[in-house]
Design a protein around this motif. Structure first.
Motif, PDB file in Angstrom:
ATOM      1  N   UNK A   1      44.794  34.082  47.664  1.00  9.04           N
ATOM      2  CA  UNK A   1      44.631  35.156  47.621  1.00  9.04           C
ATOM      3  C   UNK A   1      43.757  35.952  46.230  1.00  9.04           C
ATOM      4  N   UNK A   2      44.190  35.385  45.150  1.00  8.66           N
ATOM      5  CA  UNK A   2      43.320  35.637  44.007  1.00  8.66           C
ATOM      6  C   UNK A   2      42.153  35.184  44.039  1.00  8.66           C
ATOM      7  N   UNK A   3      41.647  34.160  44.654  1.00  6.00           N
ATOM      8  CA  UNK A   3      40.316  33.853  44.868  1.00  6.00           C
ATOM      9  C   UNK A   3      39.755  34.833  45.936  1.00  6.00           C
ATOM     10  N   UNK A   4      40.158  35.329  46.829  1.00  2.00           N
ATOM     11  CA  UNK A   4      39.357  36.412  47.696  1.00  2.00           C
ATOM     12  C   UNK A   4      39.114  37.682  46.923  1.00  2.00           C
ATOM     13  N   UNK A   5      40.121  37.946  45.836  1.00  2.00           N
ATOM     14  CA  UNK A   5      39.899  39.226  44.966  1.00  2.00           C
ATOM     15  C   UNK A   5      38.635  38.969  44.083  1.00  2.00           C
ATOM     16  N   UNK A   6      38.697  37.658  43.676  1.00  2.00           N
ATOM     17  CA  UNK A   6      37.824  37.143  42.708  1.00  2.00           C
ATOM     18  C   UNK A   6      36.366  37.327  43.433  1.00  2.00           C
ATOM     19  N   UNK A  13      28.892  42.901  42.475  1.00  2.00           N
ATOM     20  CA  UNK A  13      28.186  43.083  41.526  1.00  2.00           C
ATOM     21  C   UNK A  13      26.461  43.412  41.688  1.00  2.00           C
ATOM     22  N   UNK A  14      26.142  44.355  40.723  1.00  2.00           N
ATOM     23  CA  UNK A  14      24.662  44.835  41.279  1.00  2.00           C
ATOM     24  C   UNK A  14      23.641  44.065  40.295  1.00  2.00           C
TER      25      UNK A  14
END
Length: 107
Positions: A1-6, A13-14
């Motif tokens: 789950x953390x990887x999905x958020x990351x 990112x622009x």
């Protein structure tokens, strides 16, 4: 789950904004180096202005040694002890790792 958020935060990112900011910093650095070279000429000081990228402390130490510099001159912003402990200090790193003499100007 953390990887999905990351991963999703990277997607937002622009990249154009990052590239623009990087280009501005590069242009500012080139301008500053030019101004420093002019000051060296104006005051007839023998020296060299070199722009490098990377970890500032390490790069300054290794570049000074590679160029066989006789002196490293640094400015110090005078961060407080707590802030310097948390953020680190480039001048402190250079003072402790350089084999070249170091002059730190506190302005």
């Amino acid at each position: 789950m953390t990887m999905g958020v990351l991963f999703s935060s990277f997607q937002s990112l622009n990249l154009q904004a990052i590239e623009k900011a990087f280009q501005k910093e590069t242009n500012d650095a080139v301008k500053l180096c030019s101004q420093l070279e002019e000051l060296l000429k104006k005051y007839e000081i023998e020296g060299k202005v070199i722009r490098v990228q990377g970890d500032p402390g390490h790069k300054i130490v290794t570049t000074a040694e590679e160029c066989k510099a006789s002196l490293i001159v640094l400015g110090s912003r005078g961060l407080g002890a707590i802030r310097r402990t948390i953020l680190g200090s480039v001048s402190d790193y250079i003072l402790h790792h350089s084999t070249v003499p170091v002059l730190v100007y506190r302005g």
